[in-house]
Design an enzyme around this catalytic site. Structure first.
Site, PDB file in Angstrom:
ATOM      1  N   THR A 225       0.867  -1.173   0.000  1.00 24.32           N
ATOM      2  CA  THR A 225       0.000   0.000   0.000  1.00 24.32           C
ATOM      3  C   THR A 225       0.908   1.228   0.000  1.00 24.32           C
ATOM      4  OG1 THR A 225      -0.167  -0.020   2.408  1.00 24.32           O
ATOM      5  CG2 THR A 225      -1.899  -1.184   1.170  1.00 24.32           C
TER       6      THR A 225
ATOM      7  N   ALA B 240       8.411   1.638   4.729  1.00 20.40           N
ATOM      8  CA  ALA B 240       9.411   0.577   4.603  1.00 20.40           C
ATOM      9  C   ALA B 240      10.642   1.066   3.846  1.00 20.40           C
ATOM     10  CB  ALA B 240       8.812  -0.638   3.901  1.00 20.40           C
TER      11      ALA B 240
ATOM     12  N   ALA C 255       1.333   4.150   1.726  1.00 26.29           N
ATOM     13  CA  ALA C 255       1.976   4.617   2.960  1.00 26.29           C
ATOM     14  C   ALA C 255       2.911   3.556   3.535  1.00 26.29           C
ATOM     15  CB  ALA C 255       0.932   5.032   3.988  1.00 26.29           C
ATOM     16  N   CYS C 256       2.522   2.296   3.460  1.00 26.38           N
ATOM     17  CA  CYS C 256       3.355   1.220   3.991  1.00 26.38           C
ATOM     18  C   CYS C 256       4.644   1.084   3.186  1.00 26.38           C
ATOM     19  CB  CYS C 256       2.583  -0.095   4.020  1.00 26.38           C
ATOM     20  SG  CYS C 256       1.167  -0.050   5.145  1.00 26.38           S
ATOM     21  N   THR C 257       4.555   1.263   1.888  1.00 27.19           N
ATOM     22  CA  THR C 257       5.741   1.218   1.039  1.00 27.19           C
ATOM     23  C   THR C 257       6.658   2.398   1.337  1.00 27.19           C
ATOM     24  OG1 THR C 257       4.516   0.029  -0.669  1.00 27.19           O
ATOM     25  CG2 THR C 257       6.553   1.122  -1.357  1.00 27.19           C
TER      26      THR C 257
END
Length: 183
Positions: A67, A74, A69-71
């Site tokens: 997703t 990370a 924001a998660c990418t």
């Protein structure tokens, strides 16, 4: 009229189920022992809290691989990993995705740290970082800095995906300086 009463009763029951199911255990606070974990990472290796004794641990929970924001989060940790390791810290990500999905995500983005598969959301719940949406669970975006003795040193509730890594880098030296027995 009976339909209206039935509709209101059903709506109230669903609202109650929703509220109860989305409540997670209390989030551990600074000074408390970090809840133990034992989960498999994207490479099939079992990772435990005890594996990180003697180092700072940045344990971040995130909703879902791939997703936006998660990418972003990370990849920021990836880009800052050498700075974080110079501060005697390691990074570990946790979501409710499975290990094979984590493997694809880590490979695609060149992530040099473990991503733990908490498929049942048990560890996320221990950290007060799970949202149960009845049909599915997601991890909440919370980050915990755990000190070398295994205690929570700092909590970022609702961490900012774009700034989380830089906040951690700014706070780790302060936490080390404030730790009893530090230099």
């Amino acid at each position: 009229m009976k339909f209206m009463i039935l509709f209101i009763a059903l709506s109230a029951a669903l609202a109650l189920v929703w509220m109860r199911s989305s409540q997670a255990a209390a989030r551990p606070q600074a000074g408390q022992p970090a809840p133990d974990f034992s989960l498999v990472d994207q490479n099939g290796k079992l990772q435990n809290l005890a594996d990180y004794r003697g180092k700072w641990l940045v344990l971040y929970f995130y909703p879902k691989d791939e997703t936006p924001a998660c990418t972003t989060e990370a990849c920021a940790f990836r880009d800052d990993i050498l700075k974080i390791r110079k501060l005697n810290a390691e990074v570990v990500g946790v979501s409710i995705d499975d290990a094979s999905r984590h493997a694809e995500f880590a490979k695609k983005h060149g992530l040099p740290f473990p991503l733990l598969a908490d498929k049942d959301g048990v560890v996320a719940a221990r950290y007060g970082s799970v949202t149960n949406l009845i049909v599915m669970k997601l991890a909440k975006r919370n980050t915990f800095i755990i000190d070398p003795q295994g205690r929570i040193a700092k909590v970022y509730a609702g961490a900012d995906a774009g700034r989380n890594s830089e906040q951690v880098i700014a706070d780790l030296p302060k936490l080390e300086a404030a730790r009893p027995g530090s230099r």
